[in-house]
Design a protein around this motif. Structure first.
Motif, PDB file in Angstrom:
ATOM      1  N   GLY A 147      56.083  41.507  28.103  1.00 12.65           N
ATOM      2  CA  GLY A 147      55.967  42.735  28.876  1.00 12.65           C
ATOM      3  C   GLY A 147      54.517  43.145  29.001  1.00 12.65           C
ATOM      4  O   GLY A 147      53.616  42.503  28.476  1.00 12.65           O
ATOM      5  N   THR A 148      54.298  44.226  29.703  1.00  9.44           N
ATOM      6  CA  THR A 148      52.952  44.748  29.900  1.00  9.44           C
ATOM      7  C   THR A 148      52.708  45.886  28.924  1.00  9.44           C
ATOM      8  O   THR A 148      53.473  46.091  27.984  1.00  9.44           O
ATOM      9  N   ASN A 149      51.639  46.628  29.118  1.00  9.17           N
ATOM     10  CA  ASN A 149      51.360  47.822  28.328  1.00  9.17           C
ATOM     11  C   ASN A 149      50.391  48.701  29.110  1.00  9.17           C
ATOM     12  O   ASN A 149      49.727  48.225  30.038  1.00  9.17           O
ATOM     13  N   PRO A 150      50.306  49.983  28.769  1.00  7.39           N
ATOM     14  CA  PRO A 150      49.440  50.887  29.524  1.00  7.39           C
ATOM     15  C   PRO A 150      47.977  50.455  29.569  1.00  7.39           C
ATOM     16  O   PRO A 150      47.315  50.585  30.605  1.00  7.39           O
ATOM     17  N   GLU A 151      47.465  49.893  28.481  1.00  7.80           N
ATOM     18  CA  GLU A 151      46.057  49.499  28.459  1.00  7.80           C
ATOM     19  C   GLU A 151      45.792  48.318  29.392  1.00  7.80           C
ATOM     20  O   GLU A 151      44.759  48.250  30.054  1.00  7.80           O
ATOM     21  N   GLU A 152      46.733  47.394  29.457  1.00  6.29           N
ATOM     22  CA  GLU A 152      46.609  46.269  30.381  1.00  6.29           C
ATOM     23  C   GLU A 152      46.594  46.771  31.825  1.00  6.29           C
ATOM     24  O   GLU A 152      45.822  46.286  32.660  1.00  6.29           O
ATOM     25  N   LEU A 153      47.439  47.747  32.110  1.00  3.28           N
ATOM     26  CA  LEU A 153      47.489  48.315  33.459  1.00  3.28           C
ATOM     27  C   LEU A 153      46.200  49.064  33.792  1.00  3.28           C
ATOM     28  O   LEU A 153      45.703  48.985  34.925  1.00  3.28           O
ATOM     29  N   ILE A 154      45.645  49.775  32.815  1.00  6.34           N
ATOM     30  CA  ILE A 154      44.352  50.435  33.019  1.00  6.34           C
ATOM     31  C   ILE A 154      43.282  49.385  33.302  1.00  6.34           C
ATOM     32  O   ILE A 154      42.446  49.556  34.188  1.00  6.34           O
ATOM     33  N   GLY A 155      43.300  48.287  32.552  1.00  6.70           N
ATOM     34  CA  GLY A 155      42.340  47.213  32.782  1.00  6.70           C
ATOM     35  C   GLY A 155      42.450  46.641  34.180  1.00  6.70           C
ATOM     36  O   GLY A 155      41.445  46.426  34.864  1.00  6.70           O
ATOM     37  N   ALA A 156      43.666  46.381  34.631  1.00  4.73           N
ATOM     38  CA  ALA A 156      43.864  45.842  35.979  1.00  4.73           C
ATOM     39  C   ALA A 156      43.399  46.840  37.037  1.00  4.73           C
ATOM     40  O   ALA A 156      42.732  46.467  38.012  1.00  4.73           O
ATOM     41  N   ALA A 157      43.736  48.107  36.844  1.00  2.62           N
ATOM     42  CA  ALA A 157      43.306  49.139  37.800  1.00  2.62           C
ATOM     43  C   ALA A 157      41.790  49.252  37.832  1.00  2.62           C
ATOM     44  O   ALA A 157      41.180  49.349  38.902  1.00  2.62           O
ATOM     45  N   HIS A 158      41.185  49.238  36.660  1.00  2.00           N
ATOM     46  CA  HIS A 158      39.725  49.365  36.578  1.00  2.00           C
ATOM     47  C   HIS A 158      39.046  48.165  37.228  1.00  2.00           C
ATOM     48  O   HIS A 158      38.099  48.312  38.013  1.00  2.00           O
ATOM     49  N   ALA A 159      39.518  46.965  36.940  1.00  2.00           N
ATOM     50  CA  ALA A 159      38.928  45.760  37.523  1.00  2.00           C
ATOM     51  C   ALA A 159      39.079  45.755  39.043  1.00  2.00           C
ATOM     52  O   ALA A 159      38.133  45.419  39.769  1.00  2.00           O
ATOM     53  N   GLY A 160      40.245  46.127  39.526  1.00  2.04           N
ATOM     54  CA  GLY A 160      40.477  46.159  40.969  1.00  2.04           C
ATOM     55  C   GLY A 160      39.615  47.192  41.667  1.00  2.04           C
ATOM     56  O   GLY A 160      39.011  46.922  42.719  1.00  2.04           O
ATOM     57  N   CYS A 161      39.541  48.376  41.088  1.00  4.15           N
ATOM     58  CA  CYS A 161      38.735  49.451  41.662  1.00  4.15           C
ATOM     59  C   CYS A 161      37.253  49.069  41.663  1.00  4.15           C
ATOM     60  O   CYS A 161      36.553  49.227  42.669  1.00  4.15           O
ATOM     61  N   TYR A 162      36.787  48.554  40.554  1.00  5.72           N
ATOM     62  CA  TYR A 162      35.386  48.170  40.426  1.00  5.72           C
ATOM     63  C   TYR A 162      35.018  47.098  41.450  1.00  5.72           C
ATOM     64  O   TYR A 162      34.000  47.187  42.128  1.00  5.72           O
ATOM     65  N   SER A 163      35.855  46.072  41.578  1.00  8.33           N
ATOM     66  CA  SER A 163      35.574  44.995  42.531  1.00  8.33           C
ATOM     67  C   SER A 163      35.477  45.519  43.958  1.00  8.33           C
ATOM     68  O   SER A 163      34.560  45.148  44.707  1.00  8.33           O
ATOM     69  N   MET A 164      36.407  46.380  44.336  1.00 10.40           N
ATOM     70  CA  MET A 164      36.374  46.952  45.688  1.00 10.40           C
ATOM     71  C   MET A 164      35.146  47.834  45.895  1.00 10.40           C
ATOM     72  O   MET A 164      34.509  47.798  46.947  1.00 10.40           O
ATOM     73  N   PHE A 165      34.812  48.640  44.878  1.00 13.96           N
ATOM     74  CA  PHE A 165      33.685  49.562  45.002  1.00 13.96           C
ATOM     75  C   PHE A 165      32.365  48.799  45.088  1.00 13.96           C
ATOM     76  O   PHE A 165      31.504  49.124  45.909  1.00 13.96           O
ATOM     77  N   LEU A 166      32.213  47.768  44.263  1.00  7.07           N
ATOM     78  CA  LEU A 166      31.005  46.953  44.332  1.00  7.07           C
ATOM     79  C   LEU A 166      30.894  46.290  45.700  1.00  7.07           C
ATOM     80  O   LEU A 166      29.827  46.285  46.318  1.00  7.07           O
ATOM     81  N   SER A 167      31.989  45.765  46.207  1.00  9.06           N
ATOM     82  CA  SER A 167      31.999  45.139  47.525  1.00  9.06           C
ATOM     83  C   SER A 167      31.591  46.142  48.605  1.00  9.06           C
ATOM     84  O   SER A 167      30.812  45.816  49.513  1.00  9.06           O
ATOM     85  N   ALA A 168      32.087  47.366  48.505  1.00  8.56           N
ATOM     86  CA  ALA A 168      31.741  48.408  49.487  1.00  8.56           C
ATOM     87  C   ALA A 168      30.254  48.754  49.425  1.00  8.56           C
ATOM     88  O   ALA A 168      29.601  48.924  50.467  1.00  8.56           O
ATOM     89  N   LEU A 169      29.709  48.872  48.210  1.00 11.99           N
ATOM     90  CA  LEU A 169      28.286  49.174  48.066  1.00 11.99           C
ATOM     91  C   LEU A 169      27.430  48.058  48.667  1.00 11.99           C
ATOM     92  O   LEU A 169      26.443  48.322  49.372  1.00 11.99           O
ATOM     93  N   LEU A 170      27.805  46.831  48.388  1.00 13.79           N
ATOM     94  CA  LEU A 170      27.070  45.690  48.919  1.00 13.79           C
ATOM     95  C   LEU A 170      27.142  45.659  50.450  1.00 13.79           C
ATOM     96  O   LEU A 170      26.127  45.488  51.128  1.00 13.79           O
ATOM     97  N   GLU A 171      28.337  45.839  50.974  1.00 16.88           N
ATOM     98  CA  GLU A 171      28.522  45.822  52.427  1.00 16.88           C
ATOM     99  C   GLU A 171      27.718  46.935  53.094  1.00 16.88           C
ATOM    100  O   GLU A 171      27.117  46.732  54.156  1.00 16.88           O
ATOM    101  N   GLY A 172      27.684  48.106  52.453  1.00 17.02           N
ATOM    102  CA  GLY A 172      26.909  49.227  52.983  1.00 17.02           C
ATOM    103  C   GLY A 172      25.417  48.933  53.055  1.00 17.02           C
ATOM    104  O   GLY A 172      24.695  49.523  53.857  1.00 17.02           O
ATOM    105  N   ALA A 173      24.959  48.016  52.237  1.00 17.00           N
ATOM    106  CA  ALA A 173      23.550  47.617  52.229  1.00 17.00           C
ATOM    107  C   ALA A 173      23.313  46.353  53.061  1.00 17.00           C
ATOM    108  O   ALA A 173      22.235  45.767  53.009  1.00 17.00           O
ATOM    109  N   GLY A 174      24.347  45.932  53.805  1.00 18.08           N
ATOM    110  CA  GLY A 174      24.204  44.755  54.639  1.00 18.08           C
ATOM    111  C   GLY A 174      24.311  43.440  53.898  1.00 18.08           C
ATOM    112  O   GLY A 174      23.858  42.408  54.386  1.00 18.08           O
TER     113      GLY A 174
END
Length: 145
Positions: free
Chosen positions: A44-71
């Motif tokens: 099964g899963t656990n809350p901390e694993e879900l936080i990790g997945a959410a954090h990794a997903g959010c971070y990856s998207m945010f970094l990609s957005a920052l990079l794209e914004g800078a061309g």
């Protein structure tokens, strides 16, 4: 902005009980237990694993957005968030989250990546939520059989 809903149902006591977590979208419907959270039960899963997945997903998207914004459009951004659970006098708590990121970005220097990576760590919504939640509300009700 969108509102997103997660749901958990727990049946029974702490160590022998079992639960499920699910998302409004239906993308997640998973089991969790004391064993999957505090022991080595990998069924099964656990809350901390879900936080990790959410954090990794959010971070990856945010970094990609920052990079794209800078061309500087990323070919890929892969992030792992290792969530460490500690314990103190009041009980278990998240003591550390270690983000490890690998980005493929044509034309970007390592120095530039480090700047963008730090900005993403500080600014992604999940990072901000984990460090700056000012209000947590609760609505509780009792359901008797």
């Amino acid at each position: 902005m969108a509102n997103n809903t997660g749901k958990a149902v727990w049946n029974g006591g702490l160590k022998e009980g079992k639960g499920t977590v699910s998302t409004q979208s239906g993308a997640l419907d998973a089991r969790y237990s004391f064993g999957s959270r505090f022991e080595d039960d990998v069924t099964g899963t656990n809350p901390e694993e879900l936080i990790g997945a959410a954090h990794a997903g959010c971070y990856s998207m945010f970094l990609s957005a920052l990079l794209e914004g800078a061309g500087k459009t990323a070919t890929s951004v892969t992030t792992e968030a290792k969530v460490t659970l500690g314990k103190d006098d009041t009980g278990p708590f998240i003591s550390k989250i270690a983000l490890t990121c690998e980005a493929e970005v044509p034309g970007l220097t390592n120095e530039e990546l480090q700047e963008f990576a730090q900005k993403a760590k500080d600014g992604c919504p999940i990072s901000r939520a984990l460090g700056a939640v000012k209000e947590i509300t609760l609505q509780a009700s009792l359901k008797n059989a």
